[in-house]
Structures are given as structure tokens and as C-alpha cells.
Design a protein around this motif. Structure first.
Motif, PDB file in Angstrom:
ATOM      1  N   SER A   2       0.815  -1.205   0.000  1.00 42.72           N
ATOM      2  CA  SER A   2       0.000   0.000   0.000  1.00 42.72           C
ATOM      3  C   SER A   2       0.853   1.262   0.000  1.00 42.72           C
ATOM      4  O   SER A   2       2.050   1.234   0.294  1.00 42.72           O
ATOM      5  CB  SER A   2      -0.902   0.020   1.238  1.00 42.72           C
ATOM      6  OG  SER A   2      -1.758  -1.102   1.259  1.00 42.72           O
ATOM      7  N   THR A   3       0.206   2.380  -0.321  1.00 42.35           N
ATOM      8  CA  THR A   3       0.795   3.700  -0.142  1.00 42.35           C
ATOM      9  C   THR A   3       0.162   4.312   1.094  1.00 42.35           C
ATOM     10  O   THR A   3      -1.059   4.406   1.194  1.00 42.35           O
ATOM     11  CB  THR A   3       0.542   4.597  -1.366  1.00 42.35           C
ATOM     12  OG1 THR A   3       1.125   3.980  -2.514  1.00 42.35           O
ATOM     13  CG2 THR A   3       1.157   5.971  -1.164  1.00 42.35           C
ATOM     14  N   ILE A   4       1.005   4.717   2.043  1.00 44.31           N
ATOM     15  CA  ILE A   4       0.513   5.085   3.371  1.00 44.31           C
ATOM     16  C   ILE A   4       1.128   6.417   3.797  1.00 44.31           C
ATOM     17  O   ILE A   4       2.334   6.626   3.644  1.00 44.31           O
ATOM     18  CB  ILE A   4       0.871   3.996   4.401  1.00 44.31           C
ATOM     19  CG1 ILE A   4       0.229   2.667   3.985  1.00 44.31           C
ATOM     20  CG2 ILE A   4       0.410   4.384   5.799  1.00 44.31           C
ATOM     21  CD1 ILE A   4       0.858   1.458   4.608  1.00 44.31           C
ATOM     22  N   HIS A  26       5.976  -1.233   2.254  1.00 40.06           N
ATOM     23  CA  HIS A  26       5.021  -0.228   1.800  1.00 40.06           C
ATOM     24  C   HIS A  26       5.730   1.001   1.224  1.00 40.06           C
ATOM     25  O   HIS A  26       6.882   1.293   1.563  1.00 40.06           O
ATOM     26  CB  HIS A  26       4.119   0.215   2.956  1.00 40.06           C
ATOM     27  CG  HIS A  26       3.272  -0.882   3.513  1.00 40.06           C
ATOM     28  ND1 HIS A  26       2.202  -1.412   2.839  1.00 40.06           N
ATOM     29  CD2 HIS A  26       3.350  -1.560   4.693  1.00 40.06           C
ATOM     30  CE1 HIS A  26       1.640  -2.363   3.574  1.00 40.06           C
ATOM     31  NE2 HIS A  26       2.316  -2.467   4.700  1.00 40.06           N
ATOM     32  N   GLY A  74      -3.778   9.644  -3.400  1.00 41.00           N
ATOM     33  CA  GLY A  74      -3.307   8.331  -3.829  1.00 41.00           C
ATOM     34  C   GLY A  74      -2.981   7.371  -2.708  1.00 41.00           C
ATOM     35  O   GLY A  74      -2.520   6.255  -2.971  1.00 41.00           O
ATOM     36  N   CYS A  75      -3.215   7.758  -1.457  1.00 38.05           N
ATOM     37  CA  CYS A  75      -2.901   6.887  -0.321  1.00 38.05           C
ATOM     38  C   CYS A  75      -4.044   5.925  -0.014  1.00 38.05           C
ATOM     39  O   CYS A  75      -5.218   6.263  -0.150  1.00 38.05           O
ATOM     40  CB  CYS A  75      -2.594   7.712   0.924  1.00 38.05           C
ATOM     41  SG  CYS A  75      -1.012   8.596   0.848  1.00 38.05           S
ATOM     42  N   ASP A  76      -3.682   4.740   0.405  1.00 38.61           N
ATOM     43  CA  ASP A  76      -4.676   3.741   0.829  1.00 38.61           C
ATOM     44  C   ASP A  76      -5.040   3.905   2.297  1.00 38.61           C
ATOM     45  O   ASP A  76      -6.184   3.680   2.690  1.00 38.61           O
ATOM     46  CB  ASP A  76      -4.121   2.332   0.599  1.00 38.61           C
ATOM     47  CG  ASP A  76      -3.732   2.093  -0.847  1.00 38.61           C
ATOM     48  OD1 ASP A  76      -4.641   2.048  -1.696  1.00 38.61           O
ATOM     49  OD2 ASP A  76      -2.522   1.975  -1.120  1.00 38.61           O
ATOM     50  N   HIS A  77      -4.042   4.263   3.111  1.00 41.65           N
ATOM     51  CA  HIS A  77      -4.240   4.387   4.556  1.00 41.65           C
ATOM     52  C   HIS A  77      -3.492   5.613   5.069  1.00 41.65           C
ATOM     53  O   HIS A  77      -2.521   6.064   4.457  1.00 41.65           O
ATOM     54  CB  HIS A  77      -3.730   3.152   5.299  1.00 41.65           C
ATOM     55  CG  HIS A  77      -4.326   1.860   4.828  1.00 41.65           C
ATOM     56  ND1 HIS A  77      -5.600   1.468   5.160  1.00 41.65           N
ATOM     57  CD2 HIS A  77      -3.827   0.880   4.035  1.00 41.65           C
ATOM     58  CE1 HIS A  77      -5.865   0.291   4.596  1.00 41.65           C
ATOM     59  NE2 HIS A  77      -4.807  -0.078   3.909  1.00 41.65           N
ATOM     60  N   VAL A 116      -9.283   7.523   1.009  1.00 41.21           N
ATOM     61  CA  VAL A 116      -8.517   6.643   1.905  1.00 41.21           C
ATOM     62  C   VAL A 116      -9.447   5.601   2.531  1.00 41.21           C
ATOM     63  O   VAL A 116     -10.575   5.909   2.925  1.00 41.21           O
ATOM     64  CB  VAL A 116      -7.817   7.484   2.992  1.00 41.21           C
ATOM     65  CG1 VAL A 116      -7.314   6.621   4.137  1.00 41.21           C
ATOM     66  CG2 VAL A 116      -6.671   8.272   2.374  1.00 41.21           C
ATOM     67  N   LYS A 117      -8.962   4.359   2.632  1.00 42.12           N
ATOM     68  CA  LYS A 117      -9.776   3.273   3.180  1.00 42.12           C
ATOM     69  C   LYS A 117      -9.925   3.382   4.702  1.00 42.12           C
ATOM     70  O   LYS A 117     -11.024   3.227   5.243  1.00 42.12           O
ATOM     71  CB  LYS A 117      -9.144   1.919   2.827  1.00 42.12           C
ATOM     72  CG  LYS A 117      -9.061   1.629   1.336  1.00 42.12           C
ATOM     73  CD  LYS A 117      -8.290   0.343   1.094  1.00 42.12           C
ATOM     74  CE  LYS A 117      -8.089   0.098  -0.400  1.00 42.12           C
ATOM     75  NZ  LYS A 117      -7.250  -1.102  -0.635  1.00 42.12           N
ATOM     76  N   ARG A 118      -8.796   3.602   5.377  1.00 42.40           N
ATOM     77  CA  ARG A 118      -8.836   3.622   6.843  1.00 42.40           C
ATOM     78  C   ARG A 118      -7.794   4.586   7.382  1.00 42.40           C
ATOM     79  O   ARG A 118      -6.665   4.639   6.890  1.00 42.40           O
ATOM     80  CB  ARG A 118      -8.599   2.226   7.427  1.00 42.40           C
ATOM     81  CG  ARG A 118      -8.727   2.158   8.950  1.00 42.40           C
ATOM     82  CD  ARG A 118      -8.492   0.750   9.495  1.00 42.40           C
ATOM     83  NE  ARG A 118      -9.482  -0.198   8.981  1.00 42.40           N
ATOM     84  CZ  ARG A 118      -9.481  -1.504   9.258  1.00 42.40           C
ATOM     85  NH1 ARG A 118      -8.525  -2.017  10.019  1.00 42.40           N
ATOM     86  NH2 ARG A 118     -10.417  -2.290   8.756  1.00 42.40           N
ATOM     87  N   THR A 236      -4.510  -3.017   9.252  1.00 38.12           N
ATOM     88  CA  THR A 236      -4.735  -4.157   8.362  1.00 38.12           C
ATOM     89  C   THR A 236      -5.817  -5.126   8.827  1.00 38.12           C
ATOM     90  O   THR A 236      -6.363  -5.867   8.013  1.00 38.12           O
ATOM     91  CB  THR A 236      -3.430  -4.954   8.177  1.00 38.12           C
ATOM     92  OG1 THR A 236      -2.948  -5.379   9.462  1.00 38.12           O
ATOM     93  CG2 THR A 236      -2.369  -4.093   7.507  1.00 38.12           C
TER      94      THR A 236
END
Length: 339
Positions: A2-4, A26, A74-77, A116-118, A236
Motif C-alpha cells: 500500500s501507499t501510506i 510499503h 493516492g494513499c490507501d491508509h 482513503v480506506k482507513r 490491516t
């Protein structure tokens, strides 16, 4: 992978979160208030084994909107770690509360807008266990600090109000974005550089023989490496969404017990115990002693059962405290007084 985004990349906890995220493969971004700090922070992480080729820096301030959208795009978290921590009590409590609350909301808005997911928010035991006086039962994630309670200082209010604001935002305006919080007690473990947190500075003063004595003060202990590991689990684990997690190694320790651990494990001088009446007397003229008086003899306990259910397995109190001492010696930040 992921990108965090990790906010507040120059900080103690954020540095360890970044180290573990990079080690896990990551792509990591981090914010600093001024990009002039990038070389210093990057060098610190590299000294501790990080490959920083997958680390990017962005300028963003808790009190300004500039930079947040770019940092999180563009970040996931997101790990929102940045928060003001005053070494002394501010004259105006809003000087601490306002940036904590507004900075948290800025990070959450930017994360939501970027899809962002979380978000994992670094909260604190300060948002759980204060304002209640003496209590026999352990604190859990169901508890909240009473900001109107006795002896609740501005920092404790700031962490409580910031976390409450985060949960309210996600419930009303967060859309599909998830939130989890990590609530550590006193954070010890390896310092990364000379920019010392309050907990690490306490160990340094004990090792240097600068503490005149140990008052009847108790606190929880957790290793910063375990705090970072819990951040990754909270990011996660599917079951972590919408949950708070207390980060504490075990039972609380007293200042004197901590001094005994350093005496046995690092050979440092053992300071005498300070009777509470002396602390109260000194508190009439000394602000630090005055702040300690309401906590004298209060042994707050907390449960880590919920974090352990995620698979979290923290180091012991002794391991965390002695790791602090070893890091201070390795960084040449203290010349221990032996005795």
C-alpha cells in the motif's frame, strides 16, 4: 503493498511507525511542518536501518490547510500521529486543544476526499483514564476522560477532544472511510535521536542522577516499537475498523520501581523515595510538582485484552525501560551516574 501517509514524521512514534511500514515493503509518505527537516529525518531513519528510497516528504501543518490534499492523494491508509505535546503547561489551554482538534479534522477531511480506506489515529490513555480520581477496576476502551473532572490538564483535554471529534466526523461526514484509534500509555523504548519525548527525558534524568527523588506516582508503560506494531495491526485487521485499542504492556509501575529497573539493569544510581508531603510542599512554588500532586498515590490500571485479541504481543515494562536506557547510551545523550 500500500501507499501510506504518516503525519508528523519527525516525531518519536511516527519515526517508529515509518520504520515498520518501510520494513514491511510499503510506499510511505510523511508530513513535516518544514521541508528543511527532510534531510535530518531521512538520515535518522537510515541510521536505524531504513531503506528510504520509498519514502516521500510533504509540508503540512496542523493549523493550516495547505499541503494536506497533496500529501494524502493516492494513499490507501493514513496514520495520523502528529499532535502538539507541550513540555510545560500552556498559559492558554486552547493553544494545545485547538491544533490537536483542528489538525485531526484537517487530516480526516483530506483522507476522506482522497478516498482513503482507513485512518489510524494516535490517541492516548490521556483520552481514557483521567478526571475520575481513584479507581480499582482497570480502564478499558469503553472509558473516556472526563475533561471537566479534577486535575485534567490541557494535554489530556486535547487528546480527548481530538479523538471525540474524529469519531463524530467519521460518523457524520466520513462516508466509507474507516477509523481506528491506538491509545498508548507512557511510551518508552529506543530513542531515534536527541529530540526526546517527555517519557524518554524522564529516563535520561534518572540515569544522569538529576532526579532528587521518586514521588509516589504511577503510570503505564509500553514500548514504542509495540505501539508502532499495534498501528499496523489496526490498519490491516478487518475487525479493527471502528475500534479503539489501549496500548499498555502490563501492570502500572511507580517512579521508584522504574528507578529500580534502571539500577538493576543499567547500573544507575538509585534515588531516594520522596514522601508525598514533601511533593505537596514543593508544589506550592514549583509548577511541575504542583501538577503531580493530584496524581500522588493513584495507581491507574488498564487492560490490553482487546489489543492482544488482534494478535498484539507487547514487550515487558522492564524491556521497554531498559531499551530506552540502551538507546540513550548509544546516542551518547547521557553519562550514567552509577551507584
Amino acid at each position: 503493498m500500500s501507499t501510506i501517509l504518516v503525519t508528523g514524521g519527525s516525531g518519536f512514534v511516527a519515526g517508529h511507525v515509518i520504520l515498520q511500514l518501510l520494513a514491511a515493503g510499503h510506499d510511505v509518505r510523511t508530513t513535516v511542518r518544514n521541508l528543511a527537516r527532510e534531510p535530518e529525518v531521512r538520515a535518522t531513519l537510515e541510521r536505524h536501518g531504513a531503506d528510504t528510497t520509498r519514502l516521500r516528504f510533504f509540508a503540512a501543518d496542523l493549523e493550516r490547510d495547505d499541503g494536506w490534499a497533496e500529501a494524502v492523494s493516492g494513499c490507501d491508509h493514513v496514520h495520523h500521529v502528529a499532535s502538539p505535546f507541550p513540555l510545560t503547561q500552556p498559559k492558554e489551554e486552547q493553544d494545545v486543544i485547538r491544533p490537536a482538534v483542528e489538525g485531526t479534522l484537517r487530516a480526516l477531511r483530506a483522507a476522506r476526499d482522497a478516498g482513503v480506506k482507513r485512518v489510524v489515529l494516535t490517541s492516548s490513555f490521556a483520552a481514557i483514564g483521567y478526571g475520575h480520581g481513584r479507581r480499582e477496576t482497570p480502564y478499558t476502551e469503553q472509558d473516556w476522560t472526563d475533561v471537566e473532572g479534577p486535575a485534567v490538564q490541557p494535554y489530556m483535554k486535547s487528546k480527548t477532544l481530538a479523538e471525540r471529534a474524529a469519531w463524530a466526523f467519521v460518523a457524520k461526514e466520513g462516508g466509507a472511510m474507516e477509523l481506528a484509534t491506538v491509545n498508548p500509555v507512557g511510551i518508552f523504548g529506543p530513542a531515534l535521536n536527541g529530540d526526546l519525548s517527555t517519557s524518554i527525558e524522564l529516563v535520561r534524568q534518572m540515569m544522569a542522577g538529576k532526579l532528587p527523588g521518586t514521588a509516589d506516582l504511577w503510570f503505564g508503560v509500553v514500548d514504542v516499537r509495540d505501539v508502532a506494531a499495534l498501528h499496523l495491526l489496526a490498519m490491516t485487521s478487518p475487525e479493527a475498523a471502528g475500534e479503539r485499542f489501549l496500548a499498555i504492556a502490563g501492570d502500572s509501575v511507580s517512579l521508584h520501581q522504574m528507578a529500580e529497573i534502571l539500577h538493576r539493569g543499567a547500573g544507575t544510581k538509585l534515588p531516594p523515595r520522596l514522601p508525598s508531603w514533601i511533593v505537596r510542599l514543593v508544589g506550592l512554588v514549583n509548577p511541575m510538582a504542583r501538577d503531580a500532586v493530584p496524581r500522588l498515590g493513584i495507581r491507574a490500571r488498564a487492560s490490553n485484552d482487546k489489543a492482544r485479541a488482534l494478535g498484539w504481543s507487547p514487550r515487558t515494562n522492564e524491556e521497554a525501560i531498559l531499551a530506552t536506557a540502551e538507546s540513550l547510551k548509544a546516542l551518547a545523550l547521557v553519562e550514567p551516574k552509577r551507584g
